[in-house]
Design a protein around this motif. Sequence first.
Motif, PDB file in Angstrom:
ATOM      1  N   PHE A  86      41.295  29.956  50.941  1.00 52.98           N
ATOM      2  CA  PHE A  86      41.934  31.043  51.671  1.00 52.98           C
ATOM      3  C   PHE A  86      43.367  31.163  51.180  1.00 52.98           C
ATOM      4  CE2 PHE A  86      38.527  30.438  54.732  1.00 52.98           C
ATOM      5  CZ  PHE A  86      38.316  31.722  55.209  1.00 52.98           C
ATOM      6  N   ASP A  87      43.837  32.379  51.068  1.00 48.16           N
ATOM      7  CA  ASP A  87      45.243  32.655  50.807  1.00 48.16           C
ATOM      8  C   ASP A  87      45.763  33.277  52.097  1.00 48.16           C
ATOM      9  OD1 ASP A  87      47.747  33.382  49.933  1.00 48.16           O
ATOM     10  OD2 ASP A  87      47.047  34.142  48.012  1.00 48.16           O
ATOM     11  N   GLY A  88      46.516  32.499  52.857  1.00 49.59           N
ATOM     12  CA  GLY A  88      46.848  32.926  54.206  1.00 49.59           C
ATOM     13  C   GLY A  88      45.554  33.004  54.992  1.00 49.59           C
ATOM     14  N   GLU A  89      45.316  34.143  55.615  1.00 50.63           N
ATOM     15  CA  GLU A  89      44.061  34.336  56.348  1.00 50.63           C
ATOM     16  C   GLU A  89      43.049  35.135  55.534  1.00 50.63           C
ATOM     17  OE1 GLU A  89      44.832  35.873  60.261  1.00 50.63           O
ATOM     18  OE2 GLU A  89      45.669  33.956  60.919  1.00 50.63           O
ATOM     19  N   ASP A  90      43.352  35.372  54.277  1.00 50.04           N
ATOM     20  CA  ASP A  90      42.464  36.147  53.417  1.00 50.04           C
ATOM     21  C   ASP A  90      41.522  35.230  52.646  1.00 50.04           C
ATOM     22  OD1 ASP A  90      43.718  38.542  54.157  1.00 50.04           O
ATOM     23  OD2 ASP A  90      45.256  38.275  52.603  1.00 50.04           O
ATOM     24  N   PHE A  91      40.227  35.472  52.794  1.00 51.42           N
ATOM     25  CA  PHE A  91      39.221  34.735  52.037  1.00 51.42           C
ATOM     26  C   PHE A  91      39.390  35.061  50.552  1.00 51.42           C
ATOM     27  CE2 PHE A  91      35.121  34.956  49.877  1.00 51.42           C
ATOM     28  CZ  PHE A  91      34.671  33.662  50.028  1.00 51.42           C
ATOM     29  N   VAL A  92      39.373  34.022  49.711  1.00 48.88           N
ATOM     30  CA  VAL A  92      39.518  34.221  48.269  1.00 48.88           C
ATOM     31  C   VAL A  92      38.206  33.952  47.549  1.00 48.88           C
ATOM     32  CG1 VAL A  92      40.691  33.423  46.162  1.00 48.88           C
ATOM     33  CG2 VAL A  92      41.978  33.654  48.302  1.00 48.88           C
ATOM     34  N   LYS A  93      37.655  32.749  47.709  1.00 42.81           N
ATOM     35  CA  LYS A  93      36.470  32.372  46.933  1.00 42.81           C
ATOM     36  C   LYS A  93      35.845  31.135  47.550  1.00 42.81           C
ATOM     37  CE  LYS A  93      34.653  31.851  42.402  1.00 42.81           C
ATOM     38  NZ  LYS A  93      33.572  32.752  42.256  1.00 42.81           N
ATOM     39  N   CYS A  94      34.550  30.998  47.320  1.00 41.10           N
ATOM     40  CA  CYS A  94      33.853  29.774  47.710  1.00 41.10           C
ATOM     41  C   CYS A  94      32.793  29.485  46.661  1.00 41.10           C
ATOM     42  CB  CYS A  94      33.238  29.894  49.094  1.00 41.10           C
ATOM     43  SG  CYS A  94      32.001  31.194  49.269  1.00 41.10           S
ATOM     44  N   GLY A  95      32.341  28.254  46.636  1.00 41.43           N
ATOM     45  CA  GLY A  95      31.314  27.873  45.684  1.00 41.43           C
ATOM     46  C   GLY A  95      30.972  26.398  45.794  1.00 41.43           C
ATOM     47  N   GLU A  96      30.110  25.969  44.916  1.00 41.24           N
ATOM     48  CA  GLU A  96      29.691  24.569  44.889  1.00 41.24           C
ATOM     49  C   GLU A  96      29.599  24.126  43.442  1.00 41.24           C
ATOM     50  OE1 GLU A  96      26.485  21.683  47.156  1.00 41.24           O
ATOM     51  OE2 GLU A  96      26.103  23.838  47.106  1.00 41.24           O
ATOM     52  N   ILE A  97      30.218  22.996  43.160  1.00 42.06           N
ATOM     53  CA  ILE A  97      30.212  22.436  41.815  1.00 42.06           C
ATOM     54  C   ILE A  97      29.430  21.131  41.865  1.00 42.06           C
ATOM     55  CG2 ILE A  97      31.646  21.494  39.972  1.00 42.06           C
ATOM     56  CD1 ILE A  97      33.901  23.356  41.073  1.00 42.06           C
ATOM     57  N   PHE A  98      28.443  21.026  41.007  1.00 39.57           N
ATOM     58  CA  PHE A  98      27.592  19.835  40.995  1.00 39.57           C
ATOM     59  C   PHE A  98      28.096  18.829  39.980  1.00 39.57           C
ATOM     60  CE2 PHE A  98      25.148  23.109  42.980  1.00 39.57           C
ATOM     61  CZ  PHE A  98      24.532  22.434  44.021  1.00 39.57           C
TER      62      PHE A  98
END
Length: 189
Positions: free
Chosen positions: A29-41
């Motif tokens: 999150f940047d402040g309250e703004d969603f930026v990115k999500c993911g999963e790294i194996f």
Amino acid sequence: MPLSDIHKTQAQRVMGIDCSTKSIAFTIFDGEDFVKCGEIFFTGATVFERVHDANIKTLALFEHFTPEFVAIEAAIMVRSTSVAIKMAYVFGAVIAALLKKGAKVIEVTPIAWQSFIGNKNLTKAEKDAIKAEFPGKSASWYQNKGRLMRKQRTIDFAKREFGVELESDNVGDSLGIAWWAVQNKTRRS
């Protein structure tokens, strides 16, 4: 500054992490703004190879997103001592990478962030409804069914609040963790 912000860390870029011996799920999150999500194996035939890979990949993840504040889910409910030790190795590698780059790192218990997003433990009525719908199952089956229901609630929260479609419940957890940290542990300048 509101009195409630006194004990919060000033941070704009916040990361939530759900870590295991096989992967790191993250949300930014940047402040309250969603930026990115993911999963790294993590790759590696042994836990030690995965620990090394976890450290390298966490450093790269940090370099890409440069979070100032990181909340990682506390490892609890491990039934096997062997698994607990392996998780400790991986958590150590991940946390060391984050600290090396200067992030403030805290841990949060699952029930704290889950309750915050409205995903509290199942009520007796909900547990009874599961037993009525699926009679004759084992206690562990019912426990797992309840766990899956709560994982889905977190995924539903991500979609409802941020428009994010998730397939991984690990990523859903990282989003809940990050949002909890944004709202409860950090303040913007």
